[in-house]
Every structure is written in C-alpha cells, then in structure tokens.
Design a protein around this motif. Structure first.
Motif, short mmCIF file in Angstrom:
data_model
loop_
_atom_site.label_atom_id
_atom_site.label_comp_id
_atom_site.label_asym_id
_atom_site.label_seq_id
_atom_site.Cartn_x
_atom_site.Cartn_y
_atom_site.Cartn_z
N TYR A 513 0.89 -1.22 -0.04
CA TYR A 513 0.03 0.06 -0.02
C TYR A 513 0.81 1.28 -0.13
O TYR A 513 1.36 1.66 0.96
N ARG A 514 0.91 2.01 -1.25
CA ARG A 514 1.70 3.13 -1.47
C ARG A 514 1.00 4.29 -1.46
O ARG A 514 0.18 4.36 -2.63
N PHE A 515 1.26 5.33 -0.62
CA PHE A 515 0.39 6.49 -0.61
C PHE A 515 1.02 7.57 -1.68
O PHE A 515 2.64 7.47 -1.51
N ARG A 516 0.40 8.11 -2.23
CA ARG A 516 1.07 9.31 -3.24
C ARG A 516 1.54 10.53 -2.42
O ARG A 516 2.39 11.18 -2.77
N SER A 517 0.64 10.65 -1.41
CA SER A 517 1.24 11.96 -0.62
C SER A 517 0.84 11.27 0.89
O SER A 517 -0.03 10.42 1.42
N PRO A 518 1.70 12.04 1.90
CA PRO A 518 1.14 11.48 3.31
C PRO A 518 -0.25 11.63 3.65
O PRO A 518 -0.79 12.53 3.53
N PRO A 519 -0.65 10.47 3.94
CA PRO A 519 -2.20 10.38 4.65
C PRO A 519 -2.25 10.96 6.03
O PRO A 519 -1.24 11.10 6.91
N ILE A 520 -3.51 11.25 6.31
CA ILE A 520 -4.00 11.69 7.75
C ILE A 520 -3.95 10.19 8.61
O ILE A 520 -4.55 9.51 8.13
N VAL A 521 -3.24 10.06 9.62
CA VAL A 521 -3.23 8.65 10.19
C VAL A 521 -3.53 8.94 11.61
O VAL A 521 -2.69 9.81 12.35
#
Length: 771
Positions: A513-521
């Motif tokens: 699972y690779r996010f294109r930009s940092p998600p909110i976690v």
C-alpha cells in the motif's frame, strides 16, 4: 695446691666437653625452665648444653602461654653467675635462632597468627626487653626490629587483652596477612626496618622512631609496581606516614597521613597517576557493577586522582569522609572510545556525591550530578552524545536497533531522576533529535517529554517532523510487560516510514500500500514485540490523493481513500469501505497472517461500475473492451506464491463490446462467416461466476448476450501461462433458441490455444472454418 690446680686444669675441659656433648641433667633443665617461667608462661626444653663461647644452649625449646606459643630450634642464654652460686638462675640475655611464634585468637574458630623465621638477640632488663636486633617474616615481608620494649610475657594475656583498643579486629588482621601473602617480589623481598621504644600495647608510651619500607618490582595479582617506599613514625599513639610513594609503568602515587589510635581517627591525602585498570580489576566488588564497568573498561596511560580521607571508628561503628577528584584521558569502554572523563566526589558515611561528572566523546558531552542522601538516589543528567558510542551499555535488542539507526545530529537529552536504587528510579526530562534515520527511514526533527518509572518509559507529547509531514502523540514502553502503548497519535508522515521505525515486520505487511502523498493517520492501541499474540492496535487512515496497491504484479491506482487497519495479535485486518477506481468504486477487506508458514493473506474485493477498458489494459494489455464492470472476488493466497491462490467470484459487464476482447474476437469472425452479419452485432452484456484453484480460473456459466443470440460457455484459463481450455456455443434468444437447440449444439466452439492465440474451432463439425 699445685695438685689441685692440676686437677682443675684437667677436669675443666673434660667437664665442658661433657656438658657440650651430653648436656645437663633433668635437675638443671627444670631449674632453667622455672627461670624462664613468667605469669602463665611455660617452658619445655628438649636438651640443655653449655658452650664456653656461646653460653647455655637450649635446643627444641617451646615457650607457651594461654594464647602465645614460641617454637625455637636453638635458644642461647646467659645468667648471673653470682645468683647461680647462691642457687638461683636469673636469665639476663637470650638469643633466638630459627624460631616461630603463633598467636591464637580468642575465638577458636578463627585462624592462628603466625610469625616465621624469627631470630632475635634480647637483653632482659627488669620488665623490659632490649632488642639488639629481631628479624622475622610476617605476611611475606621481612621485618627488622630494634629498640627497647616492655616484655609482653610478664603479664597474663587476659590483662593484656583488656588494654587493647576497641578497633582491633582479628578478622581484619587475618585478611591483611592473607593478602600480603599474595605479594610476589621479582627482585629481593621487601624489608621493613623498625626502631621501637615503650609498651607496644600501651599506645600512650609506645614509640616507633623509625618505620621504613623499600621494595622494587612488586607483583600483587594483576598489579605491578616498579618501586614502593614508605616512611613513618609513631609517637604517643599517633602513627605519622610522612612518605608513601609508588611507581608503576605509567605514573606514580604520592601520599601522606596520620592515624591517632587513642582518638580512633585517621587522615590521609593521596595524589596518583598510576594505571587504574589493574586496581579496578582487583578492588571493585565482584558483582554486577564489576561486570558492567571493570570488564569493559580499558584505561589509558593518562589518569589523575587526588583525594583526602578522614576516618574515625568507635567500637564497631566506622565513619569516613573521602573528598577528591579524578580525571582520565583517552580510554575505551568496550568498543567505545572516550576522550576524557572528569568528576569530583564526596563519600561520607552512608551518603555520597558525584559532582561535575563530564564524559567527552567524539560526538558530544555527557554531564551529570549524582548524589545519595538518606537512602535516596538523585541524578541530574544532560547529554549530547551519540547513543551508538555507548551501545555496549545496552541489551542485545537495543544494540541491534542502534546498529540500524543513523544519527547525523546527536540527540539532546536531559533527565532528573530519583529513587532508592537504580532499579527503582522515577523522574522526567526532555529529548530532542536532529536528522535521524531508523532502518533507512529519515526524520528531520523530533522532541518529547520523557517520564521514567521503574517499569516504563513514556514519551509524552512527542513530535516528529519530516519533509512531507509530522506526527505527534504519546508513546509508552513498559519493560515488565514488554508493551508499547500509543495514545492519540496523529500523523501526516508516510506510513511506510513510521512502520519501519516501529517494526520491520509490520513495514513488510503494509508495503503493497503506497500513498502518493502522506495521509492523515490516527493510531491508538498496544504492541507487544516480545509476544505479538497480544497486539491490539487500531489505525485510521484518510488519503485525499489516494494510494497505489500492488495486486498480481500490477498496480491499482485508487482515488481518495479511507481505510481502517486493525492489528489483532499477529493478524492484520485492513478495511477500505469505499475508494475511487477507474471511474467507479471499490470496497476491500483484507486479512493478513504474517505468522503462518508461509505467510498468507485473504482478500475480499467488491467492484462497482469500473471502466473495463482501463482494467483490461492493466491486467491483459488491451483497451477495446468498452463498458463497465461490477463484481466481487474473494480469495486466499500465500505471500509471493500467487500460484496457490484459492477463491471464487462473480463479474458482470454492461454497455460493453464484449466480443472485441482479443480472445473472443475470433468468434465474431467465425460467426459472421456462418451467419452473415451476426458476427458484427455488438454484445453489450456479459456475466460469469468463476472459481480460482490450481493456477486456473474456471467457469461453468459464462454468458454473453448479443442482439438475438447468446454465447454460453465453460472451461478454464491458466492465469500464469494464458493456456485456454474453453468451450462456447451460440444459442438464439427466446422461442427460436428453444426450437433451434439441437442445431445450436452444432455451433459449439472450443479453444485449446492461449489468450494471445485463441485458436477457436468447431467442436462437432469438421473444422472447415478456422481462425
């Protein structure tokens, strides 16, 4: 008269020869033994003889009192002739050769105190012994004593013991003798010269005008001294050490001091640049501290210790005060090189202080103050050191983590701790880090409040910043439970980097699972690195820009995504309720089992109105399959072993050109040759239920609906090689289809080719038509 003189001249040599060779009889021996007896002292002589040149000679003589026993191979003495003529024997001079002296303790369970090789020449004057010289060996050291002392044998030992000061400790003397016996002299043995006067038991009147010692090349266990000198004197119960000098291969020691036996106190001052390593090895207590410090400490040539000491003792109570400073340069602790260590210290009774402790290394400085007052240990510490320089201080797991960590900027740490012992410390502090990487994942800055208890360390309100995000929250590690607790952790960091900091196993799990930009976690829960079965962690993820997910070697590009990750034991559950994909939406539920052998995962995928052309282009490489796909697929597989996949699903395609799909396109040409025009009619709808097993996708009810006809099929396809084993028949729709059912059996096609070269043929008729 002449005859009498002649008789004397003849008989005297004969008598002297007789007394020399045969000795005196029992009567004379008993008279001499009585002369030697003094208040409890008993004498026993094996043989008594006389020499005109040496006097009376007693061989194998034993002198005993209640606690003292003297064995003399040869005892030479003389007595007053005038008293002898009156029938009395009064001994006034004694010479001992090859004697030994044993003193027994009051407690019969303790060892005897022994003096060997005793040779002495004594003149008995009333109550005093005038020692011309006395030589003996005590504790592997040769003593030479001269002077005049009160005869200790003239008093009962019980009265003597009453006069002994309170500080006398037999076990201490016994231990000193035992330790002195370990000394080896590579040159000639050490010799102590003493000139004494007075009563050795009564310190008020006893004087030692001279006490000197000089020795070279001394070996005590691992301690080697090239030279040692001692100069002292004792007057009125005060022992003054005016010179103490030692020299080894690295430096020297100078000291002086006084001991007042009447006041029961002593003072010393020492300045030393000796090599500390052998002293640490021999004199540190044999406990965990020695294992932690001494075995790993390798001191260099440059060290300096200055201290002053004050001691006092009353009965069994010992009080002390030691004040000083120490400095050590260029030494190793394990594999860690330290440039300089400095500290000042004070030890007073049961409390102690270490002030201005400074440890300088290549990366920075550690400064600390430590004190223990009334059973309370207090520590103040500030450090800019790189922890990797002190990896030997930590356990195996921490050392492995430090090996995988890079510090471009040294961390800054301050702590304020207190507790009864090192194992029961409480306190707080602050930590900040600069550019740091853990397992290749970099952070630009980090800070946290530190809270320490005997069982846990808590990083409260921590903050970590990277180029593309930040994280904050509270993290606590419980040593007793082996538990990592996370509270209200909010992050806009890349999840892959965060997982690398926490656990490389979890990072491997989420790597697809690779996010294109940092998600909110958002993270809450517990992790147990030592017992993963107890893990309970919840992770909420929202990514506005979406993420990429690898499936069967292809990358699915999701739009805005919300996801929930739950770690329960070793199982990781991922739920994506809805995410944009190829103009439609997808819902996904995954369950990953990394602890099984081999690791497995389960996936339930639901597709809604997905654009077919983009999906078939991704997985099959063609783009003319128009329309939209809806369906679901649930399967189980082993990580990196998709050929063992086992699952089932259902797919429906609407508003598409199904027959334009490459492996079905030859059918449209064949149908057009059999029934002109039918092959070019678009097939807008298709549905199929399928199973996946043994590397094959198989179906029994493929249905493709065109204008006026249906294609019904079954078979399987190897999804690794593309090899086909499919059968399809054409059937008219409605009533014509029922009437022409026997004829439709003749329009049955089969393919034994591949997806790229289908090779469709008529199954029941001679295959005159072939593509």
């Amino acid at each position: 008269m002449l005859s009498l003189l002649l008789i004397l001249l003849v008989s005297l040599p004969i008598g002297l020869t007789f007394f020399w060779s045969v000795g005196f009889g029992e009567i004379i021996k008993r008279r001499v033994e009585l002369a030697l007896k003094r208040d409890g002292l008993q004498a026993q002589i094996e043989r008594l003889s006389f020499s005109p040149f040496q006097g009376f000679i007693a061989k194998n003589t034993v002198l005993k009192s209640a606690r003292v026993c003297i064995h003399a191979q040869r005892l030479t003495f003389s007595f007053s002739i005038s008293q002898f003529l009156w029938g009395k024997i009064l001994i006034n001079e004694v010479q001992l050769d090859g004697a030994s002296l044993d003193v027994s303790p009051l407690n019969e369970m303790e060892s005897h105190l022994s003096i060997q090789d005793l040779s002495a020449r004594m003149l008995l004057q009333s109550h005093y012994l005038r020692l011309s010289i006395a030589e003996f060996t005590f504790g592997n050291i040769r003593f030479v004593v001269s002077g005049s002392i009160r005869n200790p044998l003239l008093q009962p030992l019980a009265s003597t013991l009453k006069r002994q000061p309170d500080w006398t400790n037999w076990k201490m003397i016994e231990r000193i003798v035992r330790e002195l016996g370990k000394i080896r002299y590579l040159d000639k043995p050490a010799q102590v010269d003493i000139v004494v006067e007075g009563d050795p038991i009564a310190f008020q009147t006893f004087r030692a005008h001279k006490i000197t010692l000089h020795a070279k090349n001394i070996q005590y266990c691992s301690i080697f001294l090239r030279e040692m000198e001692l100069g002292a004197r004792c007057t009125n119960g005060v022992l003054e050490i005016y010179k103490l000098y030692m020299r080894d291969t690295e430096g020297n020691l100078d000291g002086s001091g006084t001991v007042d036996f009447l006041a029961s106190e002593g003072k010393f001052a020492i300045s030393s640049s000796l090599n500390l390593q052998p002293f640490f090895t021999e004199f540190f207590p044999r406990n965990r501290l020695q294992k932690l410090v001494v075995h790993k400490l390798q001191t260099g040539a440059s060290s300096q210790i200055d201290l002053t000491t004050h001691l006092s003792w009353k009965g069994d109570h010992l009080r002390y005060k030691v004040l000083g400073s120490a400095a050590v340069c260029k030494f190793f602790y394990g594999k860690s090189f330290l440039q300089r260590l400095e500290l000042g210290f004070l030890f007073e009774d049961r409390q102690w202080f270490i002030q201005d402790l400074s440890i300088q290394c290549r990366s920075g400085v550690l400064r600390a103050d430590v004190r223990k007052i009334k059973e309370l240990l207090q520590i103040r510490l500030g450090s800019t050191l790189n922890p990797k320089e002190f990896s030997d201080l930590f356990g195996l797991k921490v050392r492995k983590l430090l090996d995988q960590t890079q510090f471009l900027d040294s961390p800054r740490l301050t702590l304020r701790l207190s507790g009864r012992t090192l194992d029961f410390l409480h306190g707080q502090g602050e930590l900040s880090i600069g550019r740091t990487a853990v397992r290749g994942a970099w952070a630009d800055y980090g800070s946290s409040k530190i809270e320490i208890s005997p069982q846990s360390v808590t990083c409260r309100d921590f903050e970590v910043r990277c180029k593309r995000g930040r994280g904050s929250g509270t993290l606590s590690y419980n040593f007793g439970k082996g538990q990592i607790q996370l509270y209200n952790v909010v992050s806009t960091l890349m999840p892959q980097d965060v997982m690398l900091w926490i656990s490389p196993q979890l990072a491997q799990v989420v790597s697809p699972y690779r996010f294109r930009s940092p998600p909110i976690v958002q993270v809450d829960g517990c992790l147990y690195p030592s017992d993963p079965q107890l893990n309970a962690l919840s992770v909420q993820i929202y990514s506005r820009s979406g993420l990429d997910y690898d499936l069967f070697g292809r990358t699915l590009c999701f739009g805005p995504t919300r996801a929930t990750v739950c770690i329960e034991g070793t199982q990781v559950k991922i739920r994506i309720p809805s995410a944009a994909l190829f103009q439609g939406s997808i819902a996904l539920q995954a369950s990953i089992h990394p602890d099984t052998l081999p690791p497995t995962f389960e996936l339930d995928v639901r597709l809604s109105h997905i654009e077919c052309s983009r999906l078939t282009e991704l997985f099959f490489g063609y783009t003319r399959s128009n329309g939209f796909l809806t369906g679901n697929y649930r399967f189980r597989a082993c990580t990196d072993r998709e050929e063992g996949m086992l699952g089932s699903g259902y797919i429906r395609i609407e508003e598409g050109s199904v027959l334009s799909i490459p492996f079905l396109r030859p059918l449209s040409i064949i149908l057009n040759q059999i029934i002109p025009g039918i092959g070019y009619e678009p097939a807008r709808k298709a549905c199929v239920a399928f199973q996946v097993e043994n590397r094959k996708v198989s179906t029994k009810n493929l249905q493709i609906a065109g204008p006026g006809f249906n294609l019904l099929g079954c078979g399987d396809v190897d999804f690794f090689t593309g090899k086909m084993n499919m059968t399809v028949r054409v059937n008219a729709q409605g009533v014509p289809g029922m009437v022409l059912l026997p004829v439709s059996k003749l329009l049955e096609f089969e393919s034994r080719g591949t997806l790229s070269r289908p090779d469709w043929r008529l199954k029941r008729l001679k295959p005159l038509i072939q593509f």
